[in-house]
Design an enzyme around this catalytic site. Structure first.
Site, PDB file in Angstrom:
ATOM      1  N   SER A   1      -5.230   1.542  -2.418  1.00  0.00           N
ATOM      2  CA  SER A   1      -4.575   0.229  -2.438  1.00  0.00           C
ATOM      3  C   SER A   1      -5.575  -0.922  -2.382  1.00  0.00           C
ATOM      4  O   SER A   1      -5.188  -2.078  -2.556  1.00  0.00           O
ATOM      5  CB  SER A   1      -3.604   0.092  -1.257  1.00  0.00           C
ATOM      6  OG  SER A   1      -2.668   1.126  -1.237  1.00  0.00           O
TER       7      SER A   1
ATOM      8  N   HIS B   1      -8.089  -2.959   5.784  1.00  0.00           N
ATOM      9  CA  HIS B   1      -7.147  -2.956   6.910  1.00  0.00           C
ATOM     10  C   HIS B   1      -7.761  -3.636   8.126  1.00  0.00           C
ATOM     11  O   HIS B   1      -8.979  -3.573   8.342  1.00  0.00           O
ATOM     12  CB  HIS B   1      -6.760  -1.516   7.268  1.00  0.00           C
ATOM     13  CG  HIS B   1      -5.940  -0.860   6.207  1.00  0.00           C
ATOM     14  ND1 HIS B   1      -4.638  -1.216   5.946  1.00  0.00           N
ATOM     15  CD2 HIS B   1      -6.235   0.129   5.321  1.00  0.00           C
ATOM     16  CE1 HIS B   1      -4.159  -0.480   4.950  1.00  0.00           C
ATOM     17  NE2 HIS B   1      -5.117   0.338   4.547  1.00  0.00           N
TER      18      HIS B   1
ATOM     19  N   SER C   1      -7.445   7.125   4.500  1.00  0.00           N
ATOM     20  CA  SER C   1      -7.365   5.709   4.867  1.00  0.00           C
ATOM     21  C   SER C   1      -7.614   5.556   6.364  1.00  0.00           C
ATOM     22  O   SER C   1      -7.135   6.395   7.134  1.00  0.00           O
ATOM     23  CB  SER C   1      -5.980   5.167   4.501  1.00  0.00           C
ATOM     24  OG  SER C   1      -5.985   3.782   4.582  1.00  0.00           O
TER      25      SER C   1
ATOM     26  N   CYS D   1     -10.838  -8.584 -24.895  1.00  0.00           N
ATOM     27  CA  CYS D   1      -9.577  -8.152 -24.271  1.00  0.00           C
ATOM     28  C   CYS D   1      -8.712  -9.394 -24.084  1.00  0.00           C
ATOM     29  O   CYS D   1      -9.020 -10.245 -23.255  1.00  0.00           O
ATOM     30  CB  CYS D   1      -9.848  -7.478 -22.925  1.00  0.00           C
ATOM     31  SG  CYS D   1      -8.373  -7.220 -21.942  1.00  0.00           S
TER      32      CYS D   1
ATOM     33  N   CYS E   1      -7.776  -4.060 -27.524  1.00  0.00           N
ATOM     34  CA  CYS E   1      -9.247  -4.124 -27.414  1.00  0.00           C
ATOM     35  C   CYS E   1      -9.954  -2.772 -27.472  1.00  0.00           C
ATOM     36  O   CYS E   1     -11.163  -2.716 -27.680  1.00  0.00           O
ATOM     37  CB  CYS E   1      -9.651  -4.861 -26.143  1.00  0.00           C
ATOM     38  SG  CYS E   1      -9.066  -4.064 -24.641  1.00  0.00           S
TER      39      CYS E   1
HETATM   40  C1  FAD Z   1      -3.214   6.619  -2.119  1.00  0.00           C
HETATM   41  C2  FAD Z   1      -4.365   6.166  -1.264  1.00  0.00           C
HETATM   42  C3  FAD Z   1      -4.406   4.864  -0.783  1.00  0.00           C
HETATM   43  C4  FAD Z   1      -5.465   4.448   0.022  1.00  0.00           C
HETATM   44  N1  FAD Z   1      -5.527   3.135   0.408  1.00  0.00           N
HETATM   45  C5  FAD Z   1      -6.581   2.724   1.149  1.00  0.00           C
HETATM   46  C6  FAD Z   1      -6.705   1.367   1.522  1.00  0.00           C
HETATM   47  O1  FAD Z   1      -5.926   0.520   1.093  1.00  0.00           O
HETATM   48  N2  FAD Z   1      -7.728   1.013   2.339  1.00  0.00           N
HETATM   49  C7  FAD Z   1      -8.625   1.924   2.809  1.00  0.00           C
HETATM   50  O2  FAD Z   1      -9.497   1.553   3.599  1.00  0.00           O
HETATM   51  N3  FAD Z   1      -8.563   3.210   2.413  1.00  0.00           N
HETATM   52  C8  FAD Z   1      -7.588   3.620   1.585  1.00  0.00           C
HETATM   53  N4  FAD Z   1      -7.523   4.910   1.175  1.00  0.00           N
HETATM   54  C9  FAD Z   1      -8.575   5.826   1.594  1.00  0.00           C
HETATM   55  C10 FAD Z   1      -9.846   5.650   0.772  1.00  0.00           C
HETATM   56  O3  FAD Z   1      -9.550   5.568  -0.597  1.00  0.00           O
HETATM   57  C11 FAD Z   1     -10.771   6.831   1.046  1.00  0.00           C
HETATM   58  O4  FAD Z   1     -10.931   6.962   2.435  1.00  0.00           O
HETATM   59  C12 FAD Z   1     -12.127   6.664   0.429  1.00  0.00           C
HETATM   60  O5  FAD Z   1     -12.040   6.311  -0.928  1.00  0.00           O
HETATM   61  C13 FAD Z   1     -12.894   7.975   0.588  1.00  0.00           C
HETATM   62  O6  FAD Z   1     -14.104   7.866  -0.091  1.00  0.00           O
HETATM   63  P1  FAD Z   1     -15.040   9.130  -0.246  1.00  0.00           P
HETATM   64  O7  FAD Z   1     -16.326   8.638  -0.780  1.00  0.00           O
HETATM   65  O8  FAD Z   1     -15.056   9.894   1.022  1.00  0.00           O
HETATM   66  O9  FAD Z   1     -14.278  10.079  -1.268  1.00  0.00           O
HETATM   67  P2  FAD Z   1     -14.321  10.121  -2.859  1.00  0.00           P
HETATM   68  O10 FAD Z   1     -14.192   8.783  -3.444  1.00  0.00           O
HETATM   69  O11 FAD Z   1     -13.330  11.135  -3.303  1.00  0.00           O
HETATM   70  O12 FAD Z   1     -15.788  10.614  -3.175  1.00  0.00           O
HETATM   71  C14 FAD Z   1     -16.157  11.967  -3.096  1.00  0.00           C
HETATM   72  C15 FAD Z   1     -16.979  12.277  -4.327  1.00  0.00           C
HETATM   73  O13 FAD Z   1     -17.531  13.581  -4.206  1.00  0.00           O
HETATM   74  C16 FAD Z   1     -17.603  14.135  -5.515  1.00  0.00           C
HETATM   75  N5  FAD Z   1     -17.736  15.584  -5.377  1.00  0.00           N
HETATM   76  C17 FAD Z   1     -16.823  16.461  -4.876  1.00  0.00           C
HETATM   77  N6  FAD Z   1     -17.308  17.717  -4.915  1.00  0.00           N
HETATM   78  C18 FAD Z   1     -18.552  17.646  -5.438  1.00  0.00           C
HETATM   79  C19 FAD Z   1     -19.562  18.607  -5.744  1.00  0.00           C
HETATM   80  N7  FAD Z   1     -19.371  19.922  -5.516  1.00  0.00           N
HETATM   81  N8  FAD Z   1     -20.737  18.181  -6.296  1.00  0.00           N
HETATM   82  C20 FAD Z   1     -20.954  16.868  -6.544  1.00  0.00           C
HETATM   83  N9  FAD Z   1     -20.012  15.904  -6.284  1.00  0.00           N
HETATM   84  C21 FAD Z   1     -18.841  16.299  -5.729  1.00  0.00           C
HETATM   85  C22 FAD Z   1     -16.295  13.687  -6.141  1.00  0.00           C
HETATM   86  O14 FAD Z   1     -16.342  13.742  -7.556  1.00  0.00           O
HETATM   87  C23 FAD Z   1     -16.141  12.274  -5.597  1.00  0.00           C
HETATM   88  O15 FAD Z   1     -16.644  11.299  -6.476  1.00  0.00           O
HETATM   89  C24 FAD Z   1      -6.493   5.356   0.360  1.00  0.00           C
HETATM   90  C25 FAD Z   1      -6.455   6.660  -0.157  1.00  0.00           C
HETATM   91  C26 FAD Z   1      -5.428   7.060  -0.976  1.00  0.00           C
HETATM   92  C27 FAD Z   1      -5.414   8.438  -1.560  1.00  0.00           C
END
Ligand code: FAD
Length: 494
Positions: A51, A55, A350, A412, A454
């Site tokens: 989103s 927060h 989140s 665009c 675009c």
């Molecule tokens: C519907 C939804 C709404 C949300 N809304 C909010 C919000 O409004 N505010 C907020 O603070 N948080 C929100 N969140 C939470 C937030 O999006 C996540 O906490 C955050 O994006 C997590 O980031 P990350 O880097 O841990 O995960 P990711 O972005 O998933 O990064 C992990 C990365 O690891 C890579 N990876 C996985 N396995 C391997 C491998 N074996 N080798 C190499 N690379 C690999 C993946 O490709 C990915 O790019 C929301 C989540 C969801 C699902």
């Protein structure tokens, strides 16, 4: 390209917002760092499918890491966005009660928020709610002035670009398949692109962090995917709300309820839903949930019409709480107690976006305690994004066109993105060429026509820049070619 003998002090697995924040935070110290990301670009996991809310921190149980890091993240977010030239707006939020018994829940949320040190929380009556949000149906609300919005994908890209500028190496399209702890206590990390070794491994693999943890330590964690679907509304509907509008959250569910989020680019998001699913990569949207989103919308904002919807998408929460339990478990940010120098980040759902920088600081603290890292005196916290032509005043626009005529050509039409901005997006520091990456960087293809006008023009610009064959132009990673080749009467340019 196969890579051999690649040694780094720290290897970060995962280029999401958290992995990129860790990379940037670590680059403040003299240390060699590599980020390994399985996709073509950073942020394609959970980080571009949320989103975008910064927060304030009143939703999270007092004393948890989620509460503590969210409040810290909220308080330092404006500065982070300023340094990285990422959009940020503190627009505030209302959690709206529609039944008398929900007012008790609002009071509980306020008390919890105050305990978490969230500032400015107020319970407001229906008259004040009407004044703030004339189109929202409700009898009272909890008003949070500190809640803000950002662009989750621009933030992830900016963190990566700044880390890159400060010496971090990014290996995209590089999937970690296996990790071995060697006798000399280093790690050997096998990927589809060859072998890396490192002194530390940081597991920031989001939905797959359990799988990566299991490469060194069997069956310690489990991530359950929980999908949230959204509608995206046309900008023409942006006048309907001024702030984030949330329902009162229901205990035991794994989300905050279907809410209404104005985005940085003036669309409104409706969602997300909350549904445990089997596959971690099932990003479908379903007619059943689309109907549910519309029903929820009618309860709070009857002025929104289905004609306003231009797109749907989904994101998947990386939940530790099993479906039988629901709700939330706290973030895990810890060094493995059986594998030295292996740091796990598990269940970063989140508010992982809002907390990304404090999470990164925690990780660096863990390493710093053991290694006493020396500061990198060349660290530069600043990064410049792509200048948005449409957001400039008339005089600046005129000056820009005089300086570079590519600002004078709109590619665009819906989002009014110029040729210059698209060329800058194509020429991005990470060297990513997928159309989705250009979309995230420039906003082209995000408007009402969703690229109908675009897309072909952007493909032409990509082809010119990189001398690509049409079939090599991909929408989003491998096997996503949009074109099959040249027409027989067309002259090849490469
Ligand atoms: C519907 C939804 C709404 C949300 N809304 C909010 C919000 O409004 N505010 C907020 O603070 N948080 C929100 N969140 C939470 C937030 O999006 C996540 O906490 C955050 O994006 C997590 O980031 P990350 O880097 O841990 O995960 P990711 O972005 O998933 O990064 C992990 C990365 O690891 C890579 N990876 C996985 N396995 C391997 C491998 N074996 N080798 C190499 N690379 C690999 C993946 O490709 C990915 O790019 C929301 C989540 C969801 C699902």
């Amino acid at each position: 390209m196969k890579i051999t003998n690649n040694h780094y002090d720290v290897v970060i697995i995962g280029g999401g917002v958290v992995g990129c924040a860790i990379a940037r935070e670590l680059s403040k110290y003299k240390t060699s760092i590599a980020v390994l990301e399985k996709e073509d670009d950073v942020g394609w996991g959970i980080s571009c499918r949320n989103s975008g809310v910064v927060h304030a921190g009143f939703n999270y149980k007092s004393g948890t890491l989620r509460a503590q890091l969210c409040v810290e993240g909220n308080q330092s977010f404006a500065k982070l966005c300023q340094e990285l030239d990422v959009p940020y707006k503190k627009i505030g939020k209302v959690v709206v009660a529609q039944k008398k018994e929900e007012i008790r829940e609002l009071k509980k949320l306020k008390a919890q928020g105050e305990k978490n040190k969230v500032e400015g929380l107020q319970i407001i009556d229906s008259a004040e709610l009407k004044r703030l949000e004339p189109n929202v149906k409700g009898i009272a609300a909890l008003y949070s002035p500190e809640t803000a919005i950002t662009s989750p994908y621009l933030l992830t890209i900016a963190l990566a670009e700044n880390a890159l500028r400060n010496g971090v190496s990014f290996f995209l399209n590089t999937k970690v398949k296996n990790i071995v702890k060697l006798k000399n206590s280093d790690f050997r990390i096998n990927t589809n692109k060859g072998e890396f070794t490192s002194s530390y491994v940081i597991n920031s693999a989001g939905l797959y962090s359990d799988k990566v943890a299991h490469m060194v330590e069997k069956d310690k964690y489990r991530i359950y995917p929980c999908r949230g679907e959204y509608h995206v509304l046309d900008k023409n509907a942006s006048w309907i709300i001024n702030r984030l509008i949330y329902p009162v959250p229901k205990a035991g569910t794994g989300g905050l309820g279907v809410h209404f989020t104005p985005t940085i680019d003036k669309n409104i998001l409706i969602g997300p839903s909350n549904e445990y699913i089997k596959q971690k990569d099932n990003l479908s949207t379903t007619s059943q949930i689309m109907k549910l989103l519309s029903t929820e919308t009618q309860k709070f904002l009857p002025l929104i019409s289905s004609r306003d919807i231009i797109r749907s998408y989904s994101g998947i929460r990386a939940k530790q709480a099993p479906p039988s339990e629901g709700g939330y478990w706290d973030f895990v940010i810890e060094e493995s107690n059986s594998v030295n120098n292996f740091i796990n980040l598990i269940g970063i759902e989140s508010p992982g976006l809002a907390s990304a920088q404090p999470i990164a600081k925690r990780v660096v603290e863990i390493i710093n305690k053991k290694e006493k890292l020396s500061p990198n005196s060349n660290f530069n916290p600043l990064r410049k994004g792509i200048l948005r032509f449409e957001e400039q005043d008339k005089a600046t626009q005129k000056a820009l066109i005089e300086k570079d005529p590519d600002y004078g050509e709109i590619i665009c039409r819906c989002e009014k993105v110029t040729k210059k901005e698209i060329l800058e997006a194509i020429d991005n520091p990470l060297g990513v060429k997928d159309l989705i990456s250009i979309k995230y960087r420039s906003r082209a293809m995000m408007g009402r026509c969703q690229g109908g006008y675009c897309l072909t023009r952007i493909i032409e610009l990509l082809r010119e820049k990189y001398h690509l064959n049409p079939q090599d132009i991909t929408l989003k990673g491998e096997h996503s070619s949009l074109l099959t080749g040249y027409r027989s009467d067309e002259v090849k340019i490469c």
